[in-house]
Design an enzyme around this catalytic site. Structure first.
Site, PDB file in Angstrom:
ATOM      1  N   TYR A  36       0.833  -1.205   0.000  1.00 14.98           N
ATOM      2  CA  TYR A  36       0.000   0.000   0.000  1.00 14.98           C
ATOM      3  C   TYR A  36       0.871   1.259   0.000  1.00 14.98           C
ATOM      4  O   TYR A  36       0.736   2.116  -0.873  1.00 14.98           O
ATOM      5  CB  TYR A  36      -0.898  -0.033   1.234  1.00 14.98           C
ATOM      6  CG  TYR A  36      -1.885   1.106   1.344  1.00 14.98           C
ATOM      7  CD1 TYR A  36      -3.032   1.149   0.560  1.00 14.98           C
ATOM      8  CD2 TYR A  36      -1.686   2.139   2.263  1.00 14.98           C
ATOM      9  CE1 TYR A  36      -3.949   2.189   0.683  1.00 14.98           C
ATOM     10  CE2 TYR A  36      -2.593   3.179   2.396  1.00 14.98           C
ATOM     11  CZ  TYR A  36      -3.726   3.196   1.600  1.00 14.98           C
ATOM     12  OH  TYR A  36      -4.629   4.238   1.729  1.00 14.98           O
ATOM     13  N   GLN A  93       2.830   7.122  15.532  1.00 14.40           N
ATOM     14  CA  GLN A  93       2.166   8.428  15.673  1.00 14.40           C
ATOM     15  C   GLN A  93       1.830   8.993  14.287  1.00 14.40           C
ATOM     16  O   GLN A  93       2.506   8.700  13.307  1.00 14.40           O
ATOM     17  CB  GLN A  93       3.062   9.401  16.425  1.00 14.40           C
ATOM     18  CG  GLN A  93       4.442   9.539  15.807  1.00 14.40           C
ATOM     19  CD  GLN A  93       5.361  10.462  16.607  1.00 14.40           C
ATOM     20  OE1 GLN A  93       4.997  10.955  17.665  1.00 14.40           O
ATOM     21  NE2 GLN A  93       6.553  10.713  16.081  1.00 14.40           N
TER      22      GLN A  93
HETATM   23  P1  NAD Z   1     -12.600   1.818   0.403  1.00 10.98           P
HETATM   24  O1  NAD Z   1     -11.919   0.499   0.488  1.00 10.98           O
HETATM   25  O2  NAD Z   1     -13.912   1.981   1.089  1.00 10.98           O
HETATM   26  O3  NAD Z   1     -12.801   2.258  -1.108  1.00 10.98           O
HETATM   27  C1  NAD Z   1     -11.939   1.892  -2.161  1.00 10.98           C
HETATM   28  C2  NAD Z   1     -12.768   1.633  -3.404  1.00 10.98           C
HETATM   29  O4  NAD Z   1     -11.894   1.282  -4.487  1.00 10.98           O
HETATM   30  C3  NAD Z   1     -13.740   0.460  -3.243  1.00 10.98           C
HETATM   31  O5  NAD Z   1     -15.001   0.823  -3.735  1.00 10.98           O
HETATM   32  C4  NAD Z   1     -13.098  -0.654  -4.063  1.00 10.98           C
HETATM   33  O6  NAD Z   1     -14.023  -1.605  -4.532  1.00 10.98           O
HETATM   34  C5  NAD Z   1     -12.436   0.151  -5.169  1.00 10.98           C
HETATM   35  N1  NAD Z   1     -11.330  -0.557  -5.828  1.00 10.98           N
HETATM   36  C6  NAD Z   1     -10.300  -1.234  -5.252  1.00 10.98           C
HETATM   37  N2  NAD Z   1      -9.484  -1.744  -6.178  1.00 10.98           N
HETATM   38  C7  NAD Z   1     -10.000  -1.379  -7.393  1.00 10.98           C
HETATM   39  C8  NAD Z   1      -9.612  -1.599  -8.741  1.00 10.98           C
HETATM   40  N3  NAD Z   1      -8.514  -2.297  -9.041  1.00 10.98           N
HETATM   41  N4  NAD Z   1     -10.391  -1.098  -9.721  1.00 10.98           N
HETATM   42  C9  NAD Z   1     -11.501  -0.388  -9.451  1.00 10.98           C
HETATM   43  N5  NAD Z   1     -11.925  -0.146  -8.188  1.00 10.98           N
HETATM   44  C10 NAD Z   1     -11.176  -0.632  -7.183  1.00 10.98           C
HETATM   45  O7  NAD Z   1     -11.552   2.906   0.940  1.00 10.98           O
HETATM   46  P2  NAD Z   1     -11.740   4.471   1.215  1.00 10.98           P
HETATM   47  O8  NAD Z   1     -11.517   4.725   2.646  1.00 10.98           O
HETATM   48  O9  NAD Z   1     -12.977   4.975   0.578  1.00 10.98           O
HETATM   49  O10 NAD Z   1     -10.461   5.049   0.445  1.00 10.98           O
HETATM   50  C11 NAD Z   1     -10.576   5.627  -0.840  1.00 10.98           C
HETATM   51  C12 NAD Z   1      -9.235   6.143  -1.291  1.00 10.98           C
HETATM   52  O11 NAD Z   1      -8.723   7.103  -0.376  1.00 10.98           O
HETATM   53  C13 NAD Z   1      -8.167   5.049  -1.406  1.00 10.98           C
HETATM   54  O12 NAD Z   1      -7.366   5.306  -2.527  1.00 10.98           O
HETATM   55  C14 NAD Z   1      -7.368   5.217  -0.140  1.00 10.98           C
HETATM   56  O13 NAD Z   1      -6.047   4.790  -0.317  1.00 10.98           O
HETATM   57  C15 NAD Z   1      -7.450   6.724   0.075  1.00 10.98           C
HETATM   58  N6  NAD Z   1      -7.276   7.053   1.508  1.00 10.98           N
HETATM   59  C16 NAD Z   1      -8.272   6.834   2.398  1.00 10.98           C
HETATM   60  C17 NAD Z   1      -8.072   7.137   3.742  1.00 10.98           C
HETATM   61  C18 NAD Z   1      -9.150   6.937   4.769  1.00 10.98           C
HETATM   62  O14 NAD Z   1      -8.880   7.119   5.954  1.00 10.98           O
HETATM   63  N7  NAD Z   1     -10.368   6.590   4.432  1.00 10.98           N
HETATM   64  C19 NAD Z   1      -6.847   7.624   4.162  1.00 10.98           C
HETATM   65  C20 NAD Z   1      -5.830   7.802   3.205  1.00 10.98           C
HETATM   66  C21 NAD Z   1      -6.064   7.534   1.874  1.00 10.98           C
END
Ligand code: NAD
Ligand code: UDP
Ligand code: UDP
Length: 319
Positions: free
Chosen positions: A146, A278
């Site tokens: 990741y 942290q």
């Molecule tokens: P989540 O797992 O709920 O959503 C991710 C989505 O991407 C899902 O709908 C999944 O089905 C889709 N997905 C995964 N692989 C795929 C692929 N190969 N092709 C098409 N779709 C695909 O996670 P989230 O919390 O909604 O995070 C969304 C984005 O934000 C991610 O990129 C994550 O890295 C980033 N992010 C989130 C957080 C957080 O705290 N929520 C923090 C940092 C970064």
């Protein structure tokens, strides 16, 4: 009316579903692309009647040909248990996914946002984390699929910007929580809230002394859209997006138990490998560049999240 057409990859996930909703409410036409690995149709069910909303089942590691004005690239599992389930696919999603979405953006001259992460800082030795910090990431550990995938995606975004003059926006998102997290998502807020509502033990990993800074989803999505729509093209980021309020995991557990009024007990489990000690964003850049800062304090956001999961758990018990 000439509606802006926007592509949201990962649009049925937790953040993606809120982003699609806010973009539609601002009058945008939204194409949601998702392979439904961690995303759920029920998260976007309420948008399906909207004639300006469209869903494509597609994996971003394969090329995609659509015509849009803007792209928000969120596709990637974000919870450690899900991104470690098939780590090779996780890296492919970040890296091949970024290449395909950047190639698409280049062909159609679209502006593109990348959902990067605080994980690019790894287990940080600089606190709070500023964008100028290069991070402390283990390149071969269980989290690296990741962390390194997201770091490589950032590299690709900046090289497409330098090499092809692509308009990019890179946002480093810190831990975000709220309604519509999946019950089995595995991240700490949904785990604790569900455990507390069910009267089950609250599973604190390690001693619970590690810290995180939790941002409520509405604040975060507002920040992403402001970054994309209201900052000049020269402003690419990377920019931290998160809530600087910092809490230990034990404090989070105590707050959740208190707000739910739960009889749950705290139990201590093994700390997962490479778990950062942290994490707290320095958000001065976001404040300066777009006057943005979060408005929802932790306890208020937790109340809304608890209300959501309470309703959700009752609805599945009734089925
Ligand atoms: P989540 O797992 O709920 O959503 C991710 C989505 O991407 C899902 O709908 C999944 O089905 C889709 N997905 C995964 N692989 C795929 C692929 N190969 N092709 C098409 N779709 C695909 O996670 P989230 O919390 O909604 O995070 C969304 C984005 O934000 C991610 O990129 C994550 O890295 C980033 N992010 C989130 C957080 C957080 O705290 N929520 C923090 C940092 C970064
Ligand atoms: N790509 C895509 N949709 C498009 C244009 C390109 O998915 O509309 C993919 C394409 O398959 C390629 C990647 O994006 O693998 C990178 O495209 P780019 O034009 O940068 O590189 P090249 O095609 O020269 O490899
Ligand atoms: N955590 C915990 N109990 C849980 C889930 C997570 O104590 O049931 C801890 C985890 O070890 C980490 C923090 O909570 O220190 C945040 O974990 P999460 O998976 O939500 O996100 P991370 O920031 O680690 O990617």
């Amino acid at each position: 009316m000439n509606r802006k057409r926007v592509l949201v990859t990962g649009g049925s996930g937790f953040l993606g579903s809120h982003l699609c909703e806010q973009l539609l409410s601002k009058g945008r036409e939204v194409i949601c692309v998702d392979n439904f690995f961690t995303g759920r149709k029920e998260s976007i069910l309420h948008l399906m009647d909207n004639p300006y909303f469209e869903i494509l089942r597609h994996d971003v590691t394969f090329p995609l040909y659509v015509e849009v004005d803007e792209i928000y690239n969120l596709a990637c599992p974000a919870s450690p248990i899900h991104y470690q389930h098939d780590p090779v696919q996780t890296t492919k999603t970040s890296v091949h996914g970024a290449i395909n979405m950047l190639g698409l953006a280049k062909r159609i001259k679209a502006k593109i946002f990348q959902a990067s992460t605080s994980e690019v800082y790894g287990d940080p030795e600089v606190h709070p984390q500023t964008e100028s910090y290069w991070g402390n990431v283990n390149p071969i550990g269980l989290r690296s699929c990741y962390d390194e995938g997201k770091r490589c995606a950032e590299t690709l975004f900046f090289d497409y910007n330098r090499q092809h003059n692509l308009r990019i926006k890179v946002g480093r998102i810190f831990n975000t929580y709220g309604p519509r997290m999946a019950m089995d998502d595995g991240r700490v807020v949904s785990n604790f809230v569900v455990q507390a509502l069910r009267g089950e033990d609250i599973t604190v990993y390690g001693k619970g002394e590690q810290t995180r800074s939790f941002c409520y989803v509405d604040d975060l999505v507002t920040g992403i859209i402001r970054f994309m729509e209201d900052t000049p093209d020269e402003f690419t980021g990377p920019m931290n997006l998160g809530n600087p309020g910092e809490f230990t995991i034990l404090e989070l557990a105590e707050n959740v138990i208190d707000l739910v009024g739960s009889k749950s007990k705290i139990v201590f489990k093994d700390l997962p490998s490479d778990d950062p000690m942290q994490r707290k964003p320095d958000i001065s850049l976001a404040k300066k560049a777009m006057g943005w800062e979060p408005t929802v304090p932790l306890r208020q956001g937790l109340e809304k999240t608890i209300e959501y999961f309470d309703g959700y758990l009752k609805s599945i018990e009734d089925e």
